[in-house]
Design a protein around this motif. Structure first.
Motif, PDB file in Angstrom:
ATOM      1  N   UNK A  26       0.841  -1.053   0.121  1.00  0.00           N
ATOM      2  CA  UNK A  26       0.037  -0.021   0.172  1.00  0.00           C
ATOM      3  C   UNK A  26       0.762   1.313   0.072  1.00  0.00           C
ATOM      4  N   UNK A  27       1.877   1.208   0.468  1.00  0.00           N
ATOM      5  CA  UNK A  27       3.010   2.341   0.725  1.00  0.00           C
ATOM      6  C   UNK A  27       4.338   2.258   0.065  1.00  0.00           C
ATOM      7  N   UNK A  28       4.681   3.191  -0.706  1.00  0.00           N
ATOM      8  CA  UNK A  28       6.010   2.831  -1.335  1.00  0.00           C
ATOM      9  C   UNK A  28       6.887   4.175  -1.060  1.00  0.00           C
ATOM     10  N   UNK A  29       8.300   3.940  -1.005  1.00  0.00           N
ATOM     11  CA  UNK A  29       9.120   5.074  -0.724  1.00  0.00           C
ATOM     12  C   UNK A  29      10.704   4.743  -0.650  1.00  0.00           C
ATOM     13  N   UNK A  30      11.377   5.817  -0.611  1.00  0.00           N
ATOM     14  CA  UNK A  30      12.782   5.805  -0.605  1.00  0.00           C
ATOM     15  C   UNK A  30      13.459   5.086   0.734  1.00  0.00           C
ATOM     16  N   UNK A  31      12.641   5.511   1.861  1.00  0.00           N
ATOM     17  CA  UNK A  31      13.351   5.189   2.943  1.00  0.00           C
ATOM     18  C   UNK A  31      12.296   4.590   3.920  1.00  0.00           C
ATOM     19  N   UNK A  32      12.498   3.556   4.778  1.00  0.00           N
ATOM     20  CA  UNK A  32      11.650   3.104   5.769  1.00  0.00           C
ATOM     21  C   UNK A  32      12.112   2.486   6.904  1.00  0.00           C
ATOM     22  N   UNK A  33      11.471   2.451   8.056  1.00  0.00           N
ATOM     23  CA  UNK A  33      11.760   1.469   9.207  1.00  0.00           C
ATOM     24  C   UNK A  33      10.257   0.890   9.408  1.00  0.00           C
ATOM     25  N   UNK A  34      10.607  -0.323  10.083  1.00  0.00           N
ATOM     26  CA  UNK A  34       9.427  -1.090  10.602  1.00  0.00           C
ATOM     27  C   UNK A  34       9.677  -2.035  11.878  1.00  0.00           C
ATOM     28  N   UNK A  35       9.003  -2.372  12.506  1.00  0.00           N
ATOM     29  CA  UNK A  35       9.122  -3.543  13.738  1.00  0.00           C
ATOM     30  C   UNK A  35       7.904  -4.292  13.639  1.00  0.00           C
ATOM     31  N   UNK A  36       8.014  -5.582  13.974  1.00  0.00           N
ATOM     32  CA  UNK A  36       7.058  -6.390  14.167  1.00  0.00           C
ATOM     33  C   UNK A  36       7.328  -7.209  15.440  1.00  0.00           C
ATOM     34  N   UNK A  37       6.213  -7.195  16.445  1.00  0.00           N
ATOM     35  CA  UNK A  37       6.312  -7.820  17.836  1.00  0.00           C
ATOM     36  C   UNK A  37       5.157  -8.836  17.858  1.00  0.00           C
ATOM     37  N   UNK A  38       5.532  -9.974  18.506  1.00  0.00           N
ATOM     38  CA  UNK A  38       4.678 -11.085  18.597  1.00  0.00           C
ATOM     39  C   UNK A  38       4.744 -11.741  20.048  1.00  0.00           C
ATOM     40  N   UNK A  39       3.577 -11.974  20.676  1.00  0.00           N
ATOM     41  CA  UNK A  39       3.642 -12.872  21.776  1.00  0.00           C
ATOM     42  C   UNK A  39       2.982 -13.955  21.607  1.00  0.00           C
ATOM     43  N   UNK A  40       3.769 -15.109  21.802  1.00  0.00           N
ATOM     44  CA  UNK A  40       3.098 -16.288  21.311  1.00  0.00           C
ATOM     45  C   UNK A  40       3.057 -17.490  22.503  1.00  0.00           C
ATOM     46  N   UNK A  41       1.859 -18.196  22.357  1.00  0.00           N
ATOM     47  CA  UNK A  41       1.427 -19.044  23.585  1.00  0.00           C
ATOM     48  C   UNK A  41       1.513 -20.500  23.058  1.00  0.00           C
ATOM     49  N   UNK A  42       2.211 -21.057  23.321  1.00  0.00           N
ATOM     50  CA  UNK A  42       2.009 -22.757  22.621  1.00  0.00           C
ATOM     51  C   UNK A  42       1.181 -23.457  23.662  1.00  0.00           C
ATOM     52  N   UNK A  43       0.217 -24.175  23.107  1.00  0.00           N
ATOM     53  CA  UNK A  43      -0.700 -25.169  23.924  1.00  0.00           C
ATOM     54  C   UNK A  43       0.242 -26.337  24.212  1.00  0.00           C
ATOM     55  N   UNK A  44       0.111 -26.821  25.578  1.00  0.00           N
ATOM     56  CA  UNK A  44       0.800 -27.932  25.860  1.00  0.00           C
ATOM     57  C   UNK A  44       0.230 -29.348  25.059  1.00  0.00           C
ATOM     58  N   UNK A  45       0.774 -30.232  24.886  1.00  0.00           N
ATOM     59  CA  UNK A  45       0.138 -31.439  24.351  1.00  0.00           C
ATOM     60  C   UNK A  45      -0.053 -31.383  23.049  1.00  0.00           C
ATOM     61  N   UNK A  46      -0.044 -30.612  22.228  1.00  0.00           N
ATOM     62  CA  UNK A  46      -0.594 -30.351  21.117  1.00  0.00           C
ATOM     63  C   UNK A  46       0.189 -29.304  19.857  1.00  0.00           C
ATOM     64  N   UNK A  47      -0.208 -29.400  18.621  1.00  0.00           N
ATOM     65  CA  UNK A  47       0.483 -28.541  17.620  1.00  0.00           C
ATOM     66  C   UNK A  47       0.035 -27.342  17.492  1.00  0.00           C
ATOM     67  N   UNK A  48      -0.888 -26.889  18.415  1.00  0.00           N
ATOM     68  CA  UNK A  48      -1.747 -25.670  18.451  1.00  0.00           C
ATOM     69  C   UNK A  48      -0.681 -24.384  18.925  1.00  0.00           C
ATOM     70  N   UNK A  49      -0.728 -23.367  18.675  1.00  0.00           N
ATOM     71  CA  UNK A  49      -0.151 -22.035  19.520  1.00  0.00           C
ATOM     72  C   UNK A  49      -0.975 -21.014  18.876  1.00  0.00           C
ATOM     73  N   UNK A  50      -1.110 -20.005  19.584  1.00  0.00           N
ATOM     74  CA  UNK A  50      -1.636 -18.676  19.368  1.00  0.00           C
ATOM     75  C   UNK A  50      -0.782 -17.704  19.510  1.00  0.00           C
TER      76      UNK A  50
END
Length: 111
Positions: A26-50
């Motif tokens: 959606x946006x374009x330009x000559x300079x940028x900065x960006x940060x992504x943060x994520x707080x992840x919780x794995x569910x025990x005894x399964x392959x699921x996470x949120x």
């Protein structure tokens, strides 16, 4: 570049992998900065996470940032199904009229 660089030399923000909740590139330009943060919780005894995510970034069409270059934010929630599938729902936070949540599905490369 002394003048306007060609399109393939510009940076793009928006969409999967950058600012979730915004349209792809959606946006374009000559300079940028960006940060992504994520707080992840794995569910025990399964392959699921949120996870809860927050993305922030800024892009400038000039060679420097100024007050007219808005800082963009988005929030989201993801569900991981094993290590192969990630389903995300994200919403932009800039108060735009086109601020419906966006839905993403990311599939891992399986050999």
């Amino acid at each position: 570049s002394d003048g306007e660089p060609p399109m393939h030399k510009l940076f793009y923000l928006g969409g999967l992998g950058t600012l979730h909740g915004y349209r792809h590139k959606e946006f374009m330009g000559q300079r940028f900065w960006m940060a992504n943060s994520e707080y992840r919780v794995d569910f025990p005894h399964s392959d699921l996470a949120a996870s809860l995510t927050w993305d922030v970034g800024q892009i400038s069409s000039d060679s420097h940032f100024d007050a007219s270059d808005e800082i963009r934010h988005s929030i989201g929630a993801s569900l991981y199904l094993g290590s192969d599938v990630k389903v995300t729902l994200a919403k932009r936070l800039d108060g735009s009229t086109n601020d419906d949540p966006r839905f993403y599905v990311r599939l891992a490369h399986i050999l």
